[in-house]
Design an enzyme around this catalytic site. Sequence first.
Site, mmCIF file in Angstrom:
data_model
loop_
_atom_site.group_PDB
_atom_site.id
_atom_site.type_symbol
_atom_site.label_atom_id
_atom_site.label_comp_id
_atom_site.label_asym_id
_atom_site.label_seq_id
_atom_site.Cartn_x
_atom_site.Cartn_y
_atom_site.Cartn_z
ATOM 1 N N THR A 119 2.824 2.104 -2.252
ATOM 2 C CA THR A 119 4.122 1.778 -2.851
ATOM 3 C C THR A 119 4.127 2.056 -4.351
ATOM 4 O O THR A 119 5.189 2.209 -4.934
ATOM 5 C CB THR A 119 4.457 0.287 -2.630
ATOM 6 O OG1 THR A 119 3.274 -0.473 -2.911
ATOM 7 C CG2 THR A 119 4.891 0.010 -1.204
ATOM 8 N N ASP A 120 2.940 2.125 -4.973
ATOM 9 C CA ASP A 120 2.943 2.220 -6.453
ATOM 10 C C ASP A 120 3.599 3.513 -6.944
ATOM 11 O O ASP A 120 4.380 3.487 -7.891
ATOM 12 C CB ASP A 120 1.548 1.990 -7.069
ATOM 13 C CG ASP A 120 0.463 2.975 -6.676
ATOM 14 O OD1 ASP A 120 0.697 3.811 -5.782
ATOM 15 O OD2 ASP A 120 -0.639 2.892 -7.269
ATOM 16 N N GLY A 147 -13.266 3.070 -1.740
ATOM 17 C CA GLY A 147 -11.877 2.648 -1.867
ATOM 18 C C GLY A 147 -11.724 1.329 -2.614
ATOM 19 O O GLY A 147 -10.716 0.649 -2.487
ATOM 20 N N LEU A 148 -12.732 0.952 -3.403
ATOM 21 C CA LEU A 148 -12.616 -0.269 -4.215
ATOM 22 C C LEU A 148 -12.434 0.081 -5.690
ATOM 23 O O LEU A 148 -12.685 -0.736 -6.576
ATOM 24 C CB LEU A 148 -13.837 -1.168 -4.001
ATOM 25 C CG LEU A 148 -14.009 -1.678 -2.558
ATOM 26 C CD1 LEU A 148 -15.291 -2.485 -2.409
ATOM 27 C CD2 LEU A 148 -12.804 -2.519 -2.118
ATOM 28 N N SER A 149 -11.992 1.304 -5.939
ATOM 29 C CA SER A 149 -11.599 1.741 -7.289
ATOM 30 C C SER A 149 -12.741 1.766 -8.294
ATOM 31 O O SER A 149 -12.602 1.315 -9.432
ATOM 32 C CB SER A 149 -10.455 0.881 -7.827
ATOM 33 O OG SER A 149 -9.326 1.112 -7.063
ATOM 34 N N SER A 150 -13.852 2.338 -7.864
ATOM 35 C CA SER A 150 -14.954 2.505 -8.812
ATOM 36 C C SER A 150 -14.539 3.459 -9.931
ATOM 37 O O SER A 150 -14.968 3.289 -11.077
ATOM 38 C CB SER A 150 -16.203 3.029 -8.106
ATOM 39 O OG SER A 150 -15.920 4.234 -7.427
ATOM 40 N N TYR A 194 -3.180 12.358 0.616
ATOM 41 C CA TYR A 194 -2.518 11.484 -0.357
ATOM 42 C C TYR A 194 -1.373 12.248 -1.035
ATOM 43 O O TYR A 194 -0.237 11.787 -1.085
ATOM 44 C CB TYR A 194 -3.550 11.025 -1.398
ATOM 45 C CG TYR A 194 -3.049 9.998 -2.384
ATOM 46 C CD1 TYR A 194 -3.164 8.640 -2.097
ATOM 47 C CD2 TYR A 194 -2.493 10.368 -3.602
ATOM 48 C CE1 TYR A 194 -2.728 7.679 -2.999
ATOM 49 C CE2 TYR A 194 -2.052 9.420 -4.507
ATOM 50 C CZ TYR A 194 -2.178 8.082 -4.206
ATOM 51 O OH TYR A 194 -1.743 7.137 -5.104
ATOM 52 N N GLU A 221 0.843 -1.208 0.000
ATOM 53 C CA GLU A 221 0.000 0.000 0.000
ATOM 54 C C GLU A 221 0.871 1.248 0.000
ATOM 55 O O GLU A 221 1.839 1.333 0.758
ATOM 56 C CB GLU A 221 -0.902 -0.030 1.233
ATOM 57 C CG GLU A 221 -2.264 0.551 1.011
ATOM 58 C CD GLU A 221 -3.100 -0.258 0.019
ATOM 59 O OE1 GLU A 221 -3.130 0.136 -1.173
ATOM 60 O OE2 GLU A 221 -3.704 -1.250 0.432
ATOM 61 N N ASP A 232 -4.542 0.769 -9.565
ATOM 62 C CA ASP A 232 -5.981 0.492 -9.710
ATOM 63 C C ASP A 232 -6.359 0.249 -11.172
ATOM 64 O O ASP A 232 -7.097 -0.684 -11.495
ATOM 65 C CB ASP A 232 -6.811 1.669 -9.159
ATOM 66 C CG ASP A 232 -6.397 2.050 -7.750
ATOM 67 O OD1 ASP A 232 -5.751 1.225 -7.079
ATOM 68 O OD2 ASP A 232 -6.718 3.179 -7.325
HETATM 69 C C1 GLA Z 1 -5.183 4.765 -4.241
HETATM 70 C C2 GLA Z 1 -4.425 5.104 -5.509
HETATM 71 C C3 GLA Z 1 -3.431 3.986 -5.857
HETATM 72 C C4 GLA Z 1 -2.543 3.660 -4.658
HETATM 73 C C5 GLA Z 1 -3.378 3.462 -3.395
HETATM 74 C C6 GLA Z 1 -2.531 3.300 -2.152
HETATM 75 O O1 GLA Z 1 -5.977 3.631 -4.442
HETATM 76 O O2 GLA Z 1 -5.321 5.281 -6.574
HETATM 77 O O3 GLA Z 1 -2.672 4.362 -6.978
HETATM 78 O O4 GLA Z 1 -1.571 4.659 -4.465
HETATM 79 O O5 GLA Z 1 -4.273 4.530 -3.170
HETATM 80 O O6 GLA Z 1 -1.790 2.122 -2.217
#
Ligand code: GLA
Length: 388
Positions: free
Chosen positions: A36-37, A125-128, A222, A34, A173
């Site tokens: 780390t990307d 936080g599930l990337s909708s 963030y 988490e 994501d």
């Molecule tokens: C969000 C961002 C991702 C990643 C995560 C944390 O989901 O969209 O790119 O940085 O937070 O790991």
Amino acid sequence: MIDIDSIRDQFEQHYGIHPRLMVRAPGRVNLIGEHTDYNDGFVFPAAIDRATYVAARPRDDNLVHIVALDLQEQDEFALDAPIERSAAHPWSNYIRGVAKGLLIAGHHLGGANLLITSDVPRGSGLSSSAALEVATGYAFQLLNRLNILGEELALLAQGAENTFVGVQCGIMDQFISALGRQDHALLLDCRDLSYRPVPLPAHTQIVVCDSHMERSLAGSAYNQRRQECGEAVRILKQWYPKITALRDVTIDQFHEHEADLPEPVRARARHVITENDRAERSAVALEAGDVAAFGKLMNESHISLRDDYEVSIPEMDTLVAAAQSVPGCYGSRLTGAGFGGCTVSLVEQSAVERFKAAVAAAYRDATGRATTIYVCRASDGVGRAIPQ
Ligand code: GLA
């Protein structure tokens, strides 16, 4: 759950004719790795069996018309005029951003009628948003025969979010929404985008618990975390001139010079450097069938996110502690950016019902709130919703 026939019916009701094609792109849950990307590091996400669906049909003019079924809203923009942000329909910016990105890259786009619906919970936080971007990009590529797939599609979707929506997210994501694999998580190297699919243990389930806490701080905090990581690299370069990201710093190198970093930069760097190591070791543990070792790494990740990266909140700590105390739960941690949203746990299949009851009760007792619990199956990335 989404009903494909009802999407087709709704499309016909709005546009008077059936859709030419229908695509789906999944949301995701990150198992470990988490924050780390954007440090060029490793992530270990899985696409989930909840997705955004786009039904589409070409038009013979240069307009893109969109029906957002779940919101009962509509929007329209022209492809032959500058594409601007929409203040009235913020959801439309994901679609506008993807269209603009394709045009800037030199692709020709024809007009289209779109209808969108999703069972990825919004804002949890599930990337909708990644699912929406990737599904839209895939629909455009099929309608216009662009042949933009996989990694390229993920980068296009991320670019739309970075430049048009204005969120400086990393690649995780969009990548997993584009390239996820059924029953697998992907160990993704965010520097060169190479990845390794790792099968998830068949006797376990991924269980996601929604704290239902608004992720209001997520955007500003963030970007602040990103800056702090950049600052750590700038300082550590004095001793390690070749590093370009925290990914390049080993745990030993960090210990050598951690005293030279001011707080909170030191703690942020410690999280990222140890989390990278945990993500790589997690994949190895699962490949060796050592689920207990994997779960332990998940628990350590949560502590690091809570104490060093400071992106947890008490409600998420409550969910994680409740999960960890259930027999049959291997590990639990917050997932995604933090400051609310969801936790992820890996749970022995036979313990899932007990887990759901115990975690819901503990969360209610401690916070007075309800959690929504999703038992997820890792799914394939973007594709047609109806095979041709
Ligand atoms: C969000 C961002 C991702 C990643 C995560 C944390 O989901 O969209 O790119 O940085 O937070 O790991």
